[in-house]
Design an enzyme around this catalytic site. Structure first.
Site, PDB file in Angstrom:
ATOM      1  CG  HIS A   1      -1.818   1.166   1.329  1.00  0.00           C
ATOM      2  ND1 HIS A   1      -3.150   1.108   1.044  1.00  0.00           N
ATOM      3  CD2 HIS A   1      -1.567   2.456   1.685  1.00  0.00           C
ATOM      4  CE1 HIS A   1      -3.700   2.304   1.220  1.00  0.00           C
ATOM      5  NE2 HIS A   1      -2.747   3.142   1.614  1.00  0.00           N
ATOM      6  CD  GLU A   2       2.129   3.609   3.652  1.00  0.00           C
ATOM      7  OE1 GLU A   2       2.482   4.698   3.151  1.00  0.00           O
ATOM      8  OE2 GLU A   2       1.069   3.480   4.287  1.00  0.00           O
TER       9      GLU A   2
ATOM     10  CG  HIS B   1       0.227   6.125  -0.225  1.00  0.00           C
ATOM     11  ND1 HIS B   1      -0.896   6.763  -0.687  1.00  0.00           N
ATOM     12  CD2 HIS B   1      -0.131   5.555   0.959  1.00  0.00           C
ATOM     13  CE1 HIS B   1      -1.893   6.587   0.173  1.00  0.00           C
ATOM     14  NE2 HIS B   1      -1.453   5.841   1.178  1.00  0.00           N
TER      15      HIS B   1
ATOM     16  CG  ASP C   1      -6.845   0.387  -0.004  1.00  0.00           C
ATOM     17  OD1 ASP C   1      -5.788   0.408   0.642  1.00  0.00           O
ATOM     18  OD2 ASP C   1      -7.929   0.820   0.437  1.00  0.00           O
TER      19      ASP C   1
END
Length: 490
Positions: free
Chosen positions: A138-139, A142, A207
């Site tokens: 998930h990171e 980002h 996500d």
């Protein structure tokens, strides 16, 4: 090698807004490949090179201010896990670096230039490697989607003052997380509704792409919704929500959407990861102030002792670490010796028994064991720093120096290497080399003034006009340029 912690001066956190050996399988259709990629814009606000430069600056502040865990084993584990995911991610435009911070709150965050920080509490709450990997995936998303740059770009379309307010809030957040988070939340509340929507879009996009990366890397895609459920349960059973949910909102729609997306992939049963289990137990035993009274540790130990063979081994490893922590070295050795006989190349066990050897003045045995292990795993970072430390304890300073010279050349951003160089130089009475090594450690933490002063002192201690002096003086010039470059971000 013994775990080293960087004691915090100022708690520094920079969040982009979730955070939460199997070959990747591509037999199923990549559902996400049919969806649009929204993260390749933002170039008009920040270039990739600017993001990397900003990331380097913030990393130096992080090293100086946050309770980072400087443990070769744990750093090696999270970086290997992270790079496995990066190699299966799309739109990767920066190198990635992964850090572990000692923090009891569940959280993780990404910042400029491919830098991702995990809180140690993630190991306590993750039940398997797929759940932990889902947070990292998930990171990573980002970063690859450039969410922070896109947020700044979106603000620049309203007013320059709004963009400056966001930047200011991030800087306050860095200096004082509690006050900074309140300011950041307040500034967002006063903005247009589309800013809040944009934040929700960031999370949903991370996500969506994170699940794709997770699956491609060979993990269970259900790991992401399963970890989200853990967060949701924390809200249900606690009056205070997990810190992660303050920076990564989790509405019911997001959890249901993640479950729906994960269900579109073929079911996958992922074998237990020995490295994850050992890492989990190392965190619980080494980072807790009073591990013997830790409910989380005792509950996990009880569970693992009744579990699979891998879980039983991880529980035995944890018990050996507890004995070592209490200086019951013979008891620890009784546990580790038969385990090592079965798994002579297990790096977690080698590291643990090496520490015991050093404590019991058996460094020569540690050296032999580590040399043999390095033949199987050449240039392994964990084994290398352990061997350098064993050499020093055995007063083989020249051997340690040769090993560390190569290690710091290959890993100039690892503070442990420079700290060992400084320690070894001090034992040899080489004050100039000791000062120069301390200077490199200080530079990694952004303290350029002290680093330059140390290098100046080192330069004055060596022969005038020597190669050493030229090297120290050239390094001073490099650090002054880096200091000037960093000044634009202050």
């Amino acid at each position: 090698m013994k775990l080293r912690l960087k004691k915090p001066l100022v708690a520094l956190l920079v969040s982009t807004l979730l955070s939460t050996s199997v070959l990747p399988a591509h037999a199923a259709i990549d559902i996400e490949d049919t969806l649009p990629d929204m993260g390749t814009t933002a170039g008009s606000t920040l270039s990739i090179n600017q993001e990397i430069a900003m990331g380097d600056y913030y990393t130096r502040q992080l090293r100086n201010s946050a309770p980072l865990v400087f443990d070769p084993l744990l750093s090696n584990y999270i970086n290997n896990l992270g790079q496995r995911l990066v190699s299966n991610a799309s739109s990767v435009k920066t190198p990635f670096h992964f850090y572990l911070v000692n923090n009891p709150n569940i959280n993780a965050f990404a910042y400029f230039g491919g830098n991702i920080v995990l809180h140690s509490a993630l190991f306590r709450y993750s039940r398997n490697e797929s759940e932990l990997a889902s947070v990292i995936a998930h990171e990573i998303s980002h970063v690859t989607q450039r969410h922070l740059a896109r947020m700044l770009e979106d603000q620049s379309k309203t007013t320059p003052l709004a963009m400056a307010g966001i930047l200011g809030s991030i800087l306050i957040f860095m200096a004082n997380p509690n006050a900074g988070l309140a300011t950041f939340t307040g500034s967002m509340a006063g903005m247009q509704q589309n800013m809040i929507t944009f934040t929700q879009m960031n999370e949903q996009e991370a996500d969506r792409i994170g699940i794709q990366t997770l699956y491609r890397a060979g993990f269970d895609p259900q790991g992401m919704p399963n970890f989200m459920q853990i967060l949701a349960d924390q809200v249900r059973y606690s009056s205070k929500p997990p810190e992660m949910l303050l920076t990564h909102p989790l509405p019911d729609s997001r959890l249901s959407d993640a479950r729906s997306r994960a269900a579109q992939y073929a079911p996958r049963k992922v074998p237990q990861s020995a490295n994850f289990l050992y890492a989990k137990m190392r965190v619980l035993t080494m980072l807790e102030k009073n591990p013997a009274s830790s409910n989380a540790l005792q509950t996990t130990l009880d569970q693992f002792r009744q579990g699979t063979e891998l879980e039983k081994s991880a529980a035995n490893y944890a018990q050996a670490l507890l004995y070592s922590r209490d200086r019951k070295f013979n008891d620890a050795r009784k546990i580790l010796a038969p385990m090592l006989a079965k798994e002579p190349n297990n790096i977690w066990l080698i590291d643990a028994i090496t520490d015991i050897d050093v404590e019991q003045n058996r460094a020569a045995e540690a050296i032999t064991r580590l040399q043999q292990a390095l033949k199987q795993s050449p240039n392994n970072k964990v084994l290398t720093v352990n061997l350098a430390n064993a050499y020093m304890q055995n007063k083989q300073y020249n051997e340690a120096n040769r090993l560390l010279y190569r290690y710091t050349f290959d890993n100039p951003d690892d503070p442990i290497g420079w700290q060992l160089v400084a320690e070894n130089a001090a034992k040899q009475g080489n004050r100039a080399q000791e000062l120069a090594a301390y200077a490199e450690d200080l530079a990694l933490r952004g303290d350029f003034e002290t680093a330059i002063r140390y290098l100046g002192d080192a330069s004055r201690q060596v022969k005038l006009g020597s190669n050493e002096q030229a090297r120290f003086d050239a390094r001073i010039d490099q650090l002054r340029k880096l200091q000037h470059k960093d000044s634009q971000f202050k």
